[in-house]
Scaffold this motif. Structure first.
Motif, PDB file in Angstrom:
ATOM      1  N   LEU A  32      63.606  87.446   7.305  1.00 29.01           N
ATOM      2  CA  LEU A  32      64.965  87.437   7.851  1.00 29.01           C
ATOM      3  C   LEU A  32      64.915  87.338   9.359  1.00 29.01           C
ATOM      4  O   LEU A  32      64.173  88.092  10.011  1.00 29.01           O
ATOM      5  CB  LEU A  32      65.711  88.719   7.448  1.00 29.01           C
ATOM      6  CG  LEU A  32      67.086  88.941   8.092  1.00 29.01           C
ATOM      7  CD1 LEU A  32      68.085  87.869   7.657  1.00 29.01           C
ATOM      8  CD2 LEU A  32      67.625  90.344   7.753  1.00 29.01           C
ATOM      9  N   PHE A  33      65.703  86.419   9.901  1.00 28.46           N
ATOM     10  CA  PHE A  33      65.877  86.336  11.352  1.00 28.46           C
ATOM     11  C   PHE A  33      67.358  86.538  11.647  1.00 28.46           C
ATOM     12  O   PHE A  33      68.201  85.801  11.144  1.00 28.46           O
ATOM     13  CB  PHE A  33      65.409  84.984  11.903  1.00 28.46           C
ATOM     14  CG  PHE A  33      65.232  85.000  13.404  1.00 28.46           C
ATOM     15  CD1 PHE A  33      63.982  85.142  13.969  1.00 28.46           C
ATOM     16  CD2 PHE A  33      66.333  84.908  14.250  1.00 28.46           C
ATOM     17  CE1 PHE A  33      63.812  85.182  15.342  1.00 28.46           C
ATOM     18  CE2 PHE A  33      66.190  84.952  15.625  1.00 28.46           C
ATOM     19  CZ  PHE A  33      64.920  85.090  16.175  1.00 28.46           C
ATOM     20  N   VAL A  34      67.648  87.544  12.455  1.00 21.44           N
ATOM     21  CA  VAL A  34      69.029  87.890  12.790  1.00 21.44           C
ATOM     22  C   VAL A  34      69.319  87.458  14.215  1.00 21.44           C
ATOM     23  O   VAL A  34      68.549  87.767  15.132  1.00 21.44           O
ATOM     24  CB  VAL A  34      69.279  89.401  12.635  1.00 21.44           C
ATOM     25  CG1 VAL A  34      70.724  89.746  12.982  1.00 21.44           C
ATOM     26  CG2 VAL A  34      68.942  89.853  11.215  1.00 21.44           C
ATOM     27  N   ILE A  35      70.411  86.759  14.409  1.00 18.63           N
ATOM     28  CA  ILE A  35      70.842  86.366  15.755  1.00 18.63           C
ATOM     29  C   ILE A  35      72.003  87.265  16.151  1.00 18.63           C
ATOM     30  O   ILE A  35      73.105  87.173  15.615  1.00 18.63           O
ATOM     31  CB  ILE A  35      71.277  84.888  15.804  1.00 18.63           C
ATOM     32  CG1 ILE A  35      70.143  83.983  15.310  1.00 18.63           C
ATOM     33  CG2 ILE A  35      71.681  84.499  17.216  1.00 18.63           C
ATOM     34  CD1 ILE A  35      70.515  82.508  15.262  1.00 18.63           C
ATOM     35  N   GLY A  36      71.731  88.179  17.077  1.00 26.87           N
ATOM     36  CA  GLY A  36      72.741  89.121  17.531  1.00 26.87           C
ATOM     37  C   GLY A  36      72.431  90.540  17.098  1.00 26.87           C
ATOM     38  O   GLY A  36      72.343  90.827  15.908  1.00 26.87           O
TER      39      GLY A  36
ATOM     40  N   ILE B 197      68.546  83.335   7.526  1.00 27.06           N
ATOM     41  CA  ILE B 197      69.045  83.523   8.888  1.00 27.06           C
ATOM     42  C   ILE B 197      70.403  84.214   8.781  1.00 27.06           C
ATOM     43  O   ILE B 197      71.262  83.803   7.985  1.00 27.06           O
ATOM     44  CB  ILE B 197      69.198  82.184   9.635  1.00 27.06           C
ATOM     45  CG1 ILE B 197      67.837  81.513   9.804  1.00 27.06           C
ATOM     46  CG2 ILE B 197      69.867  82.386  10.994  1.00 27.06           C
ATOM     47  CD1 ILE B 197      67.928  80.075  10.327  1.00 27.06           C
ATOM     48  N   LEU B 198      70.585  85.265   9.557  1.00 25.75           N
ATOM     49  CA  LEU B 198      71.868  85.967   9.596  1.00 25.75           C
ATOM     50  C   LEU B 198      72.458  85.830  10.992  1.00 25.75           C
ATOM     51  O   LEU B 198      71.831  86.213  11.992  1.00 25.75           O
ATOM     52  CB  LEU B 198      71.686  87.452   9.259  1.00 25.75           C
ATOM     53  CG  LEU B 198      72.963  88.288   9.343  1.00 25.75           C
ATOM     54  CD1 LEU B 198      73.960  87.882   8.268  1.00 25.75           C
ATOM     55  CD2 LEU B 198      72.645  89.783   9.252  1.00 25.75           C
TER      56      LEU B 198
ATOM     57  N   PRO C 149      72.841  77.623   1.965  1.00 21.45           N
ATOM     58  CA  PRO C 149      72.374  78.774   1.175  1.00 21.45           C
ATOM     59  C   PRO C 149      71.477  79.760   1.915  1.00 21.45           C
ATOM     60  O   PRO C 149      71.457  80.946   1.577  1.00 21.45           O
ATOM     61  CB  PRO C 149      71.625  78.108   0.009  1.00 21.45           C
ATOM     62  CG  PRO C 149      72.249  76.766  -0.123  1.00 21.45           C
ATOM     63  CD  PRO C 149      72.594  76.339   1.278  1.00 21.45           C
ATOM     64  N   SER C 150      70.747  79.302   2.918  1.00 17.08           N
ATOM     65  CA  SER C 150      69.807  80.187   3.623  1.00 17.08           C
ATOM     66  C   SER C 150      70.437  80.885   4.828  1.00 17.08           C
ATOM     67  O   SER C 150      69.792  81.730   5.455  1.00 17.08           O
ATOM     68  CB  SER C 150      68.589  79.392   4.097  1.00 17.08           C
ATOM     69  OG  SER C 150      69.002  78.336   4.948  1.00 17.08           O
ATOM     70  N   ILE C 151      71.688  80.554   5.154  1.00 12.55           N
ATOM     71  CA  ILE C 151      72.320  81.091   6.360  1.00 12.55           C
ATOM     72  C   ILE C 151      73.529  81.954   5.986  1.00 12.55           C
ATOM     73  O   ILE C 151      74.419  81.513   5.250  1.00 12.55           O
ATOM     74  CB  ILE C 151      72.730  79.961   7.324  1.00 12.55           C
ATOM     75  CG1 ILE C 151      71.491  79.158   7.748  1.00 12.55           C
ATOM     76  CG2 ILE C 151      73.436  80.530   8.549  1.00 12.55           C
ATOM     77  CD1 ILE C 151      71.797  77.989   8.659  1.00 12.55           C
ATOM     78  N   TYR C 152      73.558  83.162   6.526  1.00  5.05           N
ATOM     79  CA  TYR C 152      74.642  84.115   6.298  1.00  5.05           C
ATOM     80  C   TYR C 152      75.278  84.479   7.644  1.00  5.05           C
ATOM     81  O   TYR C 152      74.723  84.202   8.707  1.00  5.05           O
ATOM     82  CB  TYR C 152      74.110  85.386   5.633  1.00  5.05           C
ATOM     83  CG  TYR C 152      73.648  85.219   4.204  1.00  5.05           C
ATOM     84  CD1 TYR C 152      74.381  85.760   3.150  1.00  5.05           C
ATOM     85  CD2 TYR C 152      72.466  84.535   3.894  1.00  5.05           C
ATOM     86  CE1 TYR C 152      73.949  85.632   1.828  1.00  5.05           C
ATOM     87  CE2 TYR C 152      72.031  84.389   2.588  1.00  5.05           C
ATOM     88  CZ  TYR C 152      72.771  84.943   1.561  1.00  5.05           C
ATOM     89  OH  TYR C 152      72.354  84.817   0.252  1.00  5.05           O
ATOM     90  N   ALA C 153      76.420  85.133   7.586  1.00  9.57           N
ATOM     91  CA  ALA C 153      77.070  85.604   8.808  1.00  9.57           C
ATOM     92  C   ALA C 153      77.894  86.844   8.498  1.00  9.57           C
ATOM     93  O   ALA C 153      78.497  86.951   7.422  1.00  9.57           O
ATOM     94  CB  ALA C 153      77.960  84.515   9.413  1.00  9.57           C
ATOM     95  N   VAL C 154      77.907  87.786   9.446  1.00  8.65           N
ATOM     96  CA  VAL C 154      78.706  89.003   9.302  1.00  8.65           C
ATOM     97  C   VAL C 154      79.383  89.311  10.625  1.00  8.65           C
ATOM     98  O   VAL C 154      78.988  88.822  11.688  1.00  8.65           O
ATOM     99  CB  VAL C 154      77.838  90.222   8.882  1.00  8.65           C
ATOM    100  CG1 VAL C 154      77.206  90.001   7.515  1.00  8.65           C
ATOM    101  CG2 VAL C 154      76.779  90.539   9.930  1.00  8.65           C
ATOM    102  N   GLY C 155      80.408  90.147  10.551  1.00  5.94           N
ATOM    103  CA  GLY C 155      81.070  90.635  11.756  1.00  5.94           C
ATOM    104  C   GLY C 155      82.113  89.703  12.311  1.00  5.94           C
ATOM    105  O   GLY C 155      82.639  88.815  11.624  1.00  5.94           O
TER     106      GLY C 155
END
Length: 448
Positions: A8-12, A136-137, A297-303
């Motif tokens: 997992l790689f999180v940006i932010g 990736i998140l 499918p491999s990219i998510y986002a929250v917030g």
């Protein structure tokens, strides 16, 4: 997942990103997070945490004034903005350290630089290094909106307000949402002359009308000025470094500080979403499904970058749900019904569930119960300021659909009351609860 550098790689590294990183790593995932500014994000570094500290600081102005009625002789008092500012920012540094330690303790690798998406499973760091990840998140949050008018650069946003050198004598605040009203209360209590300028004719759109009207009434009585139906034309800097703010159809307003609080937009600029063909909506928010997944499918986002509900606790819930579902084999989704919220104005507002207007639109004629009272503390202090509590009740089932209040300590009271709304309790069950006397909160179970 050996084909990738990270699971997992999180940006932010804001509230949502930190929670997702920590939980995913605790499940055994190899996690990295990139943050170009500071660990903690908007809430911790330049938002709700330092702002709440300023709210606390500003309340002493009235507390010291009221103390005489309670028998205290204090002598001459004075206020030093720099002391408050520096102490607040020192505590922000402390909290940032705690967030960083949390990531370190869970063996999350931190890249203190900007990261952009360069593929469905690849990010490129500002240093030029390319990193691959199974997932990736995106958790980059939102950014304050600045009006596109000549001289707009002479104003500041909530990002910069915590670092200003001196307390301004005259403050103009653009906007009338929660950030605008909170800083209006802060600056006014600390001694600034405050003018709130808004494009529409109302404050706090979306909040219960009766409650927001009470805040407007109290704010104007305190001396905060409001200019409605006013659009910015230009901002001019004067020879003495003061500002002249020109509005359509209104006389110019002089100010020493112009604070923009006209909204926040998802922070996606330069993020590289086009490289992976990630879909965004008309407002620039990343589109996700109920599991926080984008069309890739491999990219998510929250917030806040998804522009669903821009609240820190919601981002945390979304980060938790993502990590549980993807890495913990505990799939679940965030329930967005009956989310409590507060405005830390002076006095503060808080609410949960349906407003009266929303209930009327859905159920026709809800039952409305109110308690309009002067808190005991205000009575002895000789203050006329009144509190207002409101219950919105289903016309047939007696279920409490919403609670809304403006009062000292309203957010503290509302958090517990929100449990009752979330649980679907009835007005009769409120009535059956013995009052805790003497307290302001007892008004919730005494409305007839």
């Amino acid at each position: 997942m050996a084909d990738y550098d990270f699971d997992l790689f999180v940006i932010g590294a804001g509230s949502g990103g930190v929670r997702a990183s920590r939980v995913a790593a605790a499940y055994g995932a190899k996690v990295a997070v990139a943050e170009e500014h500071r660990i903690g994000g908007t809430c911790v570094i330049r938002g709700c945490v330092p702002k709440k500290m300023l709210v606390y600081g500003s309340h002493f102005a009235e507390d010291l004034h009221d103390a005489a009625r309670y028998g205290w002789t204090l002598g001459e008092t004075s206020f030093d903005w720099k002391v408050l500012r520096d102490n607040v920012n020192a505590d922000v540094d402390r909290i940032e350290g705690l967030y960083t330690n949390t990531l370190d303790n869970n063996k999350v690798e931190i890249f203190k630089e900007r990261a952009t998406i360069t593929g469905a499973n690849e990010v490129t760091l500002a240093s030029g290094r390319k990193v691959t990840a199974k997932f990736i998140l995106i958790a980059t949050g939102a950014w304050p909106v600045v009006p596109k008018v000549p001289g707009a650069e002479f104003g500041i946003t909530s990002n910069e307000v915590f670092y200003i050198d001196d307390l301004p004598k005259r403050v103009v605040i653009a906007g009338a949402g929660y950030i605008a009203n909170e800083f209006a209360g802060i600056f006014h209590a600390l001694g600034s002359k405050v003018t709130v300028v808004n494009r529409s004719d109302q404050i706090l759109r979306g909040y219960d009308e009766q409650i927001r009207d009470r805040l407007f009434q109290i704010s104007t009585q305190k001396g905060i000025e409001f200019v409605f139906n006013a659009a910015f034309e230009k901002v001019e800097k004067q020879a003495d470094d003061s500002l002249s703010i020109h509005l359509e159809g209104h006389d110019p307003i002089g100010a020493d500080l112009l604070l923009y609080a006209i909204g926040r937009s998802p922070k996606i600029e330069g993020l590289g979403l086009d490289h992976a063909a990630v879909d965004i909506d008309e407002k620039g928010a990343i589109i996700v499904d109920e599991d926080n997944r984008t069309n890739v499918p491999s990219i998510y986002a929250v917030g806040d970058v998804t522009n669903r509900v821009q609240l820190t606790p919601v981002a945390i819930r979304e980060g938790q749900a993502f990590a549980d579902s993807v890495f913990g084999n505990k799939p679940h989704r965030v329930d967005y019904a009956n989310i409590p919220s507060a405005v830390f104005s002076n006095p503060p507002m808080a609410g949960v569930g349906l407003t009266e207007k929303q209930a009327r639109e859905q159920f026709g004629a809800p039952k409305i119960f109110t308690s309009d009272f002067r808190p005991m503390r205000n009575v002895l202090a000789g203050k006329a300021e009144r509190s207002l509590y409101k219950l919105v009740v289903h016309p047939d089932t007696d279920v409490v659909l919403g609670i809304h209040m403006i009062s000292p300590d309203a957010p503290e009271i509302l958090q517990a009351a929100a449990i009752a709304v979330k649980a679907g309790l009835t007005k009769a069950q409120f009535d059956d609860t013995v009052a805790l006397h003497p307290s302001m909160a007892e008004e919730l179970v005494l409305m007839k």
